[in-house]
Write a protein that holds these residues in place. Structure first.
Motif, mmCIF file in Angstrom:
data_model
loop_
_atom_site.group_PDB
_atom_site.id
_atom_site.type_symbol
_atom_site.label_atom_id
_atom_site.label_comp_id
_atom_site.label_asym_id
_atom_site.label_seq_id
_atom_site.Cartn_x
_atom_site.Cartn_y
_atom_site.Cartn_z
ATOM 1 N N CYS A 73 35.428 33.153 49.681
ATOM 2 C CA CYS A 73 36.215 34.005 48.873
ATOM 3 C C CYS A 73 36.861 33.122 47.685
ATOM 4 C CB CYS A 73 37.464 34.616 49.913
ATOM 5 S SG CYS A 73 37.178 35.977 50.753
ATOM 6 N N ARG A 74 37.161 31.727 48.195
ATOM 7 C CA ARG A 74 37.676 30.781 47.173
ATOM 8 C C ARG A 74 36.738 30.849 46.000
ATOM 9 N NH1 ARG A 74 37.010 25.483 49.421
ATOM 10 N NH2 ARG A 74 34.744 25.916 48.820
ATOM 11 N N ASP A 75 35.657 30.575 46.325
ATOM 12 C CA ASP A 75 34.389 30.276 45.308
ATOM 13 C C ASP A 75 34.277 31.336 44.306
ATOM 14 O OD1 ASP A 75 34.256 27.585 46.463
ATOM 15 O OD2 ASP A 75 32.233 28.217 47.273
ATOM 16 N N LYS A 76 34.209 32.745 44.993
ATOM 17 C CA LYS A 76 34.095 33.746 43.937
ATOM 18 C C LYS A 76 35.306 33.847 43.052
ATOM 19 C CE LYS A 76 35.512 37.929 46.825
ATOM 20 N NZ LYS A 76 35.044 38.909 47.560
ATOM 21 N N PHE A 77 36.641 33.715 43.506
ATOM 22 C CA PHE A 77 37.757 33.839 42.428
ATOM 23 C C PHE A 77 37.639 32.687 41.716
ATOM 24 C CE2 PHE A 77 42.183 32.650 41.476
ATOM 25 C CZ PHE A 77 42.512 33.740 40.915
ATOM 26 N N ALA A 78 37.074 31.540 42.045
ATOM 27 C CA ALA A 78 37.483 30.218 41.052
ATOM 28 C C ALA A 78 36.405 30.284 40.185
ATOM 29 C CB ALA A 78 37.031 29.092 41.813
ATOM 30 N N ALA A 79 35.229 31.017 40.409
ATOM 31 C CA ALA A 79 34.208 31.169 39.638
ATOM 32 C C ALA A 79 34.530 32.134 38.054
ATOM 33 C CB ALA A 79 33.052 31.757 40.078
ATOM 34 N N ASP A 80 35.290 32.927 38.532
ATOM 35 C CA ASP A 80 35.811 33.989 37.325
ATOM 36 C C ASP A 80 36.964 34.679 37.648
ATOM 37 O OD1 ASP A 80 35.829 35.792 35.233
ATOM 38 O OD2 ASP A 80 33.880 36.819 35.875
ATOM 39 N N HIS A 81 38.055 34.095 37.376
ATOM 40 C CA HIS A 81 39.431 34.690 37.874
ATOM 41 C C HIS A 81 39.508 36.127 37.406
ATOM 42 C CE1 HIS A 81 41.062 30.376 37.388
ATOM 43 N NE2 HIS A 81 40.610 30.625 38.866
ATOM 44 N N ASP A 82 38.967 36.538 35.884
ATOM 45 C CA ASP A 82 39.079 37.640 35.475
ATOM 46 C C ASP A 82 38.384 39.072 36.125
ATOM 47 O OD1 ASP A 82 40.968 36.653 33.511
ATOM 48 O OD2 ASP A 82 39.161 36.163 32.308
ATOM 49 N N ALA A 83 37.465 38.596 36.845
ATOM 50 C CA ALA A 83 36.591 39.442 37.532
ATOM 51 C C ALA A 83 37.409 40.000 38.819
ATOM 52 C CB ALA A 83 35.379 38.844 38.422
ATOM 53 N N TYR A 84 38.609 39.512 39.116
ATOM 54 C CA TYR A 84 39.343 39.707 40.419
ATOM 55 C C TYR A 84 40.903 40.171 39.746
ATOM 56 C CZ TYR A 84 35.283 38.463 42.438
ATOM 57 O OH TYR A 84 33.803 38.315 42.651
ATOM 58 N N PRO A 85 41.082 41.194 38.932
ATOM 59 C CA PRO A 85 42.588 41.359 38.588
ATOM 60 C C PRO A 85 43.520 41.667 39.712
ATOM 61 C CG PRO A 85 41.035 43.345 38.028
ATOM 62 C CD PRO A 85 40.395 42.236 38.606
ATOM 63 N N ASP A 86 43.295 42.282 40.699
ATOM 64 C CA ASP A 86 44.069 42.403 41.736
ATOM 65 C C ASP A 86 44.843 41.145 42.236
ATOM 66 O OD1 ASP A 86 43.970 45.231 41.418
ATOM 67 O OD2 ASP A 86 42.546 45.555 43.098
ATOM 68 N N ALA A 87 43.762 40.209 42.548
ATOM 69 C CA ALA A 87 43.964 38.815 42.905
ATOM 70 C C ALA A 87 44.922 38.068 42.161
ATOM 71 C CB ALA A 87 42.988 37.973 43.314
ATOM 72 N N LYS A 88 44.654 38.093 40.701
ATOM 73 C CA LYS A 88 45.406 37.483 39.871
ATOM 74 C C LYS A 88 46.645 38.098 39.589
ATOM 75 C CE LYS A 88 43.858 37.128 35.470
ATOM 76 N NZ LYS A 88 43.615 37.232 34.412
ATOM 77 N N LYS A 89 46.641 39.403 39.691
ATOM 78 C CA LYS A 89 48.281 40.081 39.793
ATOM 79 C C LYS A 89 49.068 39.495 40.853
ATOM 80 C CE LYS A 89 50.360 44.815 39.677
ATOM 81 N NZ LYS A 89 50.196 46.146 39.647
ATOM 82 N N MET A 90 48.606 39.553 42.003
ATOM 83 C CA MET A 90 49.359 39.089 43.246
ATOM 84 C C MET A 90 49.610 37.616 43.000
ATOM 85 S SD MET A 90 48.255 38.215 47.121
ATOM 86 C CE MET A 90 47.673 36.658 46.856
ATOM 87 N N PHE A 91 48.814 36.712 42.631
ATOM 88 C CA PHE A 91 49.153 35.302 42.296
ATOM 89 C C PHE A 91 50.255 35.162 41.328
ATOM 90 C CE2 PHE A 91 44.753 34.297 43.851
ATOM 91 C CZ PHE A 91 45.009 34.044 45.136
ATOM 92 N N ASP A 92 50.047 36.177 40.211
ATOM 93 C CA ASP A 92 51.112 35.973 39.080
ATOM 94 C C ASP A 92 52.333 36.240 39.391
ATOM 95 O OD1 ASP A 92 49.229 34.846 37.287
ATOM 96 O OD2 ASP A 92 48.686 36.946 36.489
ATOM 97 N N ALA A 93 52.562 37.267 40.502
ATOM 98 C CA ALA A 93 53.700 37.797 40.818
ATOM 99 C C ALA A 93 54.311 36.658 41.760
ATOM 100 C CB ALA A 93 53.691 39.047 41.809
ATOM 101 N N ARG A 94 53.686 35.918 42.717
ATOM 102 C CA ARG A 94 54.132 34.882 43.298
ATOM 103 C C ARG A 94 54.539 33.764 42.628
ATOM 104 N NH1 ARG A 94 53.903 35.309 49.238
ATOM 105 N NH2 ARG A 94 52.716 37.421 49.576
#
Length: 68
Positions: free
Chosen positions: A41-62
């Motif tokens: 999970c870490r590697d797929k997010f780290a490779a392309d943040h923009d491919a996971y807008p829901d994760a980015k949204k959650m992190f940006d809120a935090r």
């Protein structure tokens, strides 16, 4: 006792699975430590943040919550 590295993580659960964050599955996003339930999970997010807008949204809120 809690892992001090996990204490720096801004999220307690993986944005993909909802499982608890693991110490071997941390990365950085916008200067903050973010965590995942496993290295895959870490590697797929780290490779392309923009491919996971829901994760980015959650992190940006935090990040916004922590900045206030």
């Amino acid at each position: 006792m809690a892992d001090p590295i996990l204490n720096e993580c801004i999220n307690p659960t993986c944005p993909f699975s909802g499982k608890p964050v693991e110490p071997d599955s941390l990365t950085f996003y916008r200067g903050h430590t973010v965590g995942f339930c496993n290295p895959g999970c870490r590697d797929k997010f780290a490779a392309d943040h923009d491919a996971y807008p829901d994760a980015k949204k959650m992190f940006d809120a935090r990040i916004s919550e922590n900045s206030e």
